[in-house]
Design a protein around this motif. Sequence first.
Motif, short mmCIF file in Angstrom:
data_model
loop_
_atom_site.label_atom_id
_atom_site.label_comp_id
_atom_site.label_asym_id
_atom_site.label_seq_id
_atom_site.Cartn_x
_atom_site.Cartn_y
_atom_site.Cartn_z
N HIS A 44 1.06 1.91 -4.42
CA HIS A 44 0.58 3.15 -3.83
C HIS A 44 0.08 4.14 -4.87
O HIS A 44 -0.85 4.91 -4.61
CB HIS A 44 1.68 3.80 -2.98
N LYS B 276 -8.60 6.77 7.75
CA LYS B 276 -7.79 6.24 6.65
C LYS B 276 -6.47 5.67 7.16
O LYS B 276 -6.01 4.63 6.68
CB LYS B 276 -7.48 7.36 5.64
N SER C 156 0.81 -1.21 0.00
CA SER C 156 0.00 0.00 0.00
C SER C 156 0.85 1.27 0.00
O SER C 156 0.43 2.31 -0.49
CB SER C 156 -0.94 0.01 1.21
N SER D 212 -4.10 4.64 -3.45
CA SER D 212 -3.63 6.02 -3.46
C SER D 212 -4.17 6.81 -2.27
O SER D 212 -3.62 7.83 -1.88
CB SER D 212 -4.04 6.71 -4.76
N TRP D 213 -5.26 6.33 -1.68
CA TRP D 213 -5.86 7.05 -0.55
C TRP D 213 -5.09 6.82 0.75
O TRP D 213 -5.31 7.49 1.74
CB TRP D 213 -7.31 6.60 -0.34
N TRP E 165 -5.05 3.40 -8.28
CA TRP E 165 -6.30 3.86 -7.66
C TRP E 165 -6.59 3.08 -6.38
O TRP E 165 -7.24 3.54 -5.47
CB TRP E 165 -7.46 3.70 -8.65
#
Lengths: 332, 325, 347
Positions: free
Chosen positions: B164, B189, B159, B170-171, B167
Amino acid sequence: MNMLTGATGRVLLEARSVSKRFNVGSRIVPALRKTVHAVDGVSLQVVRGETLGIVGESGCGKSTLGRCLVRLHEVSEGEIIFEGRDITRLSRRALRPIRRKIQMVFQDPAASLNPRHRVRDVVAEPLIIHEFGTHSEIDARVVELLRVVGLSADHLERFPHEFSGGQRQRIGIARAIALEPDLVIADEPVSALDVSVQAQVVNLFQDLQERLGLTYIFIAHDLSVIRQVANRVAVMYLGSVVETGLTEAVFDHPAHPYTQALISAVPVPDPDRAHRGRRILLKGDVPNPAAPPSGCRFHPRCSYAQATCRDVRPALTRIGPHREVACHFPLV
Amino acid sequence: MSLGFTIVKRLAHMVFVMFGISVLVFLIFFATPGADPAARIAGRNASPQTVALIRKEFGLDKPLPVQYLRMMDRLVIRRDLTSYVNLGEKVVPTIFRAAPVTLSLVFGAAVIWIVFSILVGVLAAAFKDRTLDRLLMILSLIGISIPVFWLGEVVNLVSQGLLHNTWLFSWVPPLGYVPLHRDPALWFKSLVLPWFTLALAFIGIYGRVLRANIVEAMQEDYIRLARAKGLPEAQVLIRHALRCSMIAIFTLFGLDFGALVGGGALLTEVVFGLPGVGYLTYQALTNLDLPMIMATVTYASFFVVSANAMVDILYSVFDPRVRND
Amino acid sequence: MTEATATDPAVPLLAVDNLRVSFRTARGTVRAVDGVSFRLGHREILGIVGESGSGKSVSLMAMMGLINDPNAVIEGSIKFQGRELIGLGAREMRRLRGGRIAMIFQDPMTALTPVYTVGRQIVEQLRLHTDLSTGAARNRAVELLEAVGIPGPKDVIDRYPHQLSGGMRQRVVIAMALSCNPALMLADEPTTALDVTVQAAILDLVRKLRKDFGSSVILVTHNMGVVAEIADKVAVMYAGRIVEHADTPTMFRTPWHPYTWGLLDSIPPISGARPRRLSSIQGAPPSLQRLPPGCSFAPRCQYRSRRCAVKPPMIGEPDHRVACVLEPGERREIVRKPAQQNDEIPS
């Protein structure tokens, strides 16, 4: 079964005001502690060669009493006299020779036999513990015992689960009589069995008594079975004996209202004589033994109760030869 | 007796146990024969003056009960116990700063593992001995077997690194903790992945235990009666079998939850760079920081015991039979 | 639901024909119920007597549609109010279950879900089968508890099962069974786990409920006494089959099957002379996996002969049927003699 009992016979075991209390509730805060008198001042005598039946409903303390008598429970008060000797406070070691003279048979033969032991080991175990003899002597004795209870040497190497309920109870009995005890205390020994098998085991108990001169304390809730096997009965209610007497006398003419209700409740396998309608139905349930009623323990359910019964607890009183009742207004 | 009484009784019991634990911990550190507690508090290479100061400050020349009371006073009432290894750092506020991190991590993970293990347990029991059951049981076994630090590292690798910029991840914010009150969305998050990482093994264990309990409960007489009432099988399973099986799960949950809050989530905290109590304990142990160890152990015991007390109280809400009456 | 047949007195409430239930096991097929047939009229109480493994409980479970063992095979016909239950859809069966057909079980101590109050459990069933609101269902539950003789029903409704005695719990289970006015109540050893005085009260209750609610009852028991007290008709089962079937007075006055004789003789009498020994049936109930060919009871029967090698058909009169090859003359001859003692203890 011709042996009449009472003062004439030799007393084998005697319970003198035996009580057994269990504490429930908080162990730290005394106010929250409740004491249950599972057995409350029971005095009984068992005479050599007789069968004393102890009958009562669940929670009346009959099984606890049985366990107290063999000291599987330690009694809270009172004495247990076996062959004239007080065994109540004997040490484990001193008790050993007495343990072999008093044996127990339990209700559930499946639960009381170790499932991993073969029949040979189950029956031989007490013989080994009490150093009955050499290996071959023990073997021979086991075979003999199996024959006596109606099994055969073919069964030696099998495991308990391979047997029917009746056969397992026979194994339990063989084990109990292995050391030629004087007294056998049987706690509900036939109640887990099928009706047709029950009769066989009841017969076996009676045969063994005649052949080996055993004395029995036979604990059961089934009144018909008690009537069949016992010379004398003691009826228990909420931890106390409410009536004792010779079997026929108690069943034909119960002196305590509870005994009367109990007998009248037994369903009779004869529609012509069935109790349809004329049975004495007791009010309510058996009270909580942690908070027993005042006075006579039975008074809230008794249809004959009067004011005295609420306040004064009746003592077990002799009302005839071999007959005692704990009631202010006995029915006979 | 009422539920309220059960609760009061349980709380009294809890205070008693915590007192016992604090005495025990104190004795281990301050009454071990042959070891000078002052020297240990001072840390490695401390000057004799410091040691003498500490001896005076902690009253180490006084009898043990006085020492204990003084320690408790500084730990619980005045809360000014200071670390000598990390010069002048007050240990209690440090723990208070670390606790929300651990609580955030463990609470979130607990919600996840309870929800998912119920799902796994119920589905496996409902499809007992069929493909779905077997599949779920194998998956939970895998979940149990994966070490949490390894899983954490892999999650980070994927991650934060490999994926990373896609899509999918990316958060994901950088490693570390964002307090809830500062930015709830970011708080969430930053914790999602640690939550699942920590929860995975528990989902496996709880799912399997729950399945076994439900399967056993389905043999009970009351299930037969529930069916005889005409209840649909799903309701029999959930309202009757699951409801009774949850009781066993609670015992397990109390132990695990308490242990995790008390510092058991150490590995997850270290891997994801979350400055929680576990992380703190880990540092204190490597530095041999005695006041800090003393404080974290007391904190941990407080949480283990109070989590257990909570569970016992919940237990009596869920199982009427354990209430005193 | 169109139930035109429901009230037709010509149609029996329940007609079971050649019911067979078998279970496939690793060691071959076990036939637990082997061709059971009977009819049950409106407001009738049928007692089914048998020992363990006689198939009496399995038969009840089959009528209730509660055998959900994937290895079970159920054949034959069970017609309830003219409607075939075997093969009935799960939904339809569920609607009947707990509604028109209710069941009570042996052990009241474990029959209720421990974590819910008794009220909640009764309300659950009422809400399932009726349109009552929760409040109305609760009021109905109080009425039901009162009807089954529970003192202080308003109080008891909020108790948990473990706070009640065995007798009270069995009353709760019965109240639950009655909640939707069932036409048929199946009772599997409802008094076996209870004390005699409680048993007497529960039997009285069942009798009263037949009067008040008009339900027919099938009561399975091993206790001949219970049957004599309560049943209008009796079926004796052995190894999966009905071996004798008659109305109660006939069954007890002139039993025909040697197994029935044995059962009656094995019960120690509660009054009158005490037999020195009980006459008992030798051996034990057979394992269903190893049933003898022909009459299953033959190995334990004192009167077996070569004729018993063939499965005996149900014979006799319309209201007294028996599965035994003994001729009426032979039976009379045997009954006239005092019961033989079979002593299996070598002495």
